[in-house]
Design a protein around this motif. Structure first.
Motif, short mmCIF file in Angstrom:
data_model
loop_
_atom_site.label_atom_id
_atom_site.label_comp_id
_atom_site.label_asym_id
_atom_site.label_seq_id
_atom_site.Cartn_x
_atom_site.Cartn_y
_atom_site.Cartn_z
N UNK A 31 -10.93 4.12 2.10
CA UNK A 31 -11.45 2.61 2.96
C UNK A 31 -11.36 2.93 4.41
N UNK A 32 -10.03 3.32 4.42
CA UNK A 32 -9.59 3.80 6.17
C UNK A 32 -9.77 5.67 6.45
N UNK A 33 -10.60 6.10 5.51
CA UNK A 33 -10.48 7.55 6.35
C UNK A 33 -12.13 7.35 6.96
N UNK A 34 -11.52 8.70 8.50
CA UNK A 34 -13.33 8.68 9.40
C UNK A 34 -14.57 9.29 8.14
N UNK A 35 -15.15 8.71 8.81
CA UNK A 35 -16.27 8.90 8.26
C UNK A 35 -16.64 8.24 7.48
N UNK A 36 -15.60 7.37 6.01
CA UNK A 36 -16.30 6.81 4.94
C UNK A 36 -17.10 5.56 5.65
N UNK A 37 -18.63 5.18 4.82
CA UNK A 37 -19.57 4.35 4.99
C UNK A 37 -19.49 3.47 3.54
N UNK A 38 -19.11 3.53 2.33
CA UNK A 38 -18.78 2.13 1.55
C UNK A 38 -19.09 3.19 -0.04
N UNK A 39 -18.44 2.10 -0.76
CA UNK A 39 -18.94 3.47 -2.25
C UNK A 39 -18.60 2.07 -3.50
N UNK A 40 -18.91 3.24 -4.19
CA UNK A 40 -19.31 2.12 -5.36
C UNK A 40 -18.89 2.60 -7.59
N UNK A 41 -18.07 2.10 -7.63
CA UNK A 41 -17.62 2.11 -9.34
C UNK A 41 -18.63 2.22 -10.08
N UNK A 42 -18.50 3.13 -11.61
CA UNK A 42 -19.35 2.88 -12.62
C UNK A 42 -18.92 3.39 -14.07
N UNK A 43 -18.51 1.97 -14.85
CA UNK A 43 -17.86 2.41 -15.89
C UNK A 43 -18.32 2.93 -16.89
N UNK A 44 -18.15 3.35 -18.14
CA UNK A 44 -18.84 4.16 -19.02
C UNK A 44 -19.49 3.13 -20.47
N UNK A 45 -20.21 2.65 -20.14
CA UNK A 45 -20.37 1.75 -21.64
C UNK A 45 -20.70 2.92 -23.05
N UNK A 46 -21.15 3.18 -23.11
CA UNK A 46 -20.84 4.37 -24.47
C UNK A 46 -19.69 5.26 -24.32
N UNK A 47 -19.33 5.54 -22.75
CA UNK A 47 -17.98 6.69 -23.57
C UNK A 47 -16.77 6.08 -22.35
N UNK A 48 -16.64 4.45 -22.62
CA UNK A 48 -15.20 3.92 -21.81
C UNK A 48 -14.54 4.85 -21.25
N UNK A 49 -13.51 6.46 -21.51
CA UNK A 49 -13.28 6.30 -20.50
C UNK A 49 -13.86 6.85 -19.23
N UNK A 50 -14.80 7.28 -19.28
CA UNK A 50 -15.60 7.97 -18.13
C UNK A 50 -15.97 7.44 -17.29
N UNK A 51 -15.76 7.40 -16.01
CA UNK A 51 -16.36 6.71 -14.85
C UNK A 51 -16.97 7.76 -13.64
N UNK A 52 -18.04 7.32 -13.02
CA UNK A 52 -19.16 7.58 -11.61
C UNK A 52 -18.62 6.81 -10.60
N UNK A 53 -17.73 7.10 -9.68
CA UNK A 53 -17.75 6.90 -8.22
C UNK A 53 -18.34 7.85 -7.30
N UNK A 57 -20.46 9.26 3.07
CA UNK A 57 -19.80 9.35 4.13
C UNK A 57 -20.62 9.82 4.95
N UNK A 58 -21.08 10.15 6.62
CA UNK A 58 -21.25 9.84 7.75
C UNK A 58 -22.04 11.51 7.53
N UNK A 59 -20.24 12.27 7.34
CA UNK A 59 -20.82 13.35 7.86
C UNK A 59 -20.13 14.46 6.16
N UNK A 60 -20.51 15.46 5.69
CA UNK A 60 -20.15 16.18 4.77
C UNK A 60 -18.87 16.85 4.93
#
Length: 101
Positions: A31-53, A57-60
């Motif tokens: 959250x302190x990185x230059x160009x950071x604009x926000x995030x979401x983290x999703x946890x897997x329901x069917x695959x509890x070891x899987x996360x989507x972060x 970012x403002x630019x690539x």
């Protein structure tokens, strides 16, 4: 704005530890990185070891150069990396369309 999507697979049985670690890493490092604009983290329901972060970012280059080539990336990996079952799959996306807010 660029969307980074990281498909993360962690070691079985470590979800509670990882939940705390990823939130700590996002709050204290990313959250302190230059160009950071926000995030979401999703946890897997069917695959509890899987996360989507998803991170916006403002630019690539803010992600691929500014963050990934900085000491902050090593700090981030030290926090979340010990939980990985395999390296995350990371891709970047441009917005094509969206629903009304």
């Amino acid at each position: 704005m660029i969307l980074e999507v990281a498909d993360i697979r962690i070691q079985p049985g470590r979800q509670a530890e990882f939940d705390a670690a990823i939130q700590h890493g996002l709050a204290t490092v990313i959250s302190h990185a230059q160009g950071f604009c926000g995030f979401k983290v999703h946890k897997g329901i069917e695959s509890p070891e899987r996360y989507l972060l998803t991170i916006w970012w403002a630019t690539l280059e803010d992600h691929t150069v500014g963050f990934r080539e900085s000491p902050a990336f090593a700090q981030w990996r030290a926090i979340v990396g010990p939980f990985f079952a395999q390296p995350p799959v990371v891709e970047h996306f441009d917005l094509l369309a969206k629903s009304a807010d």
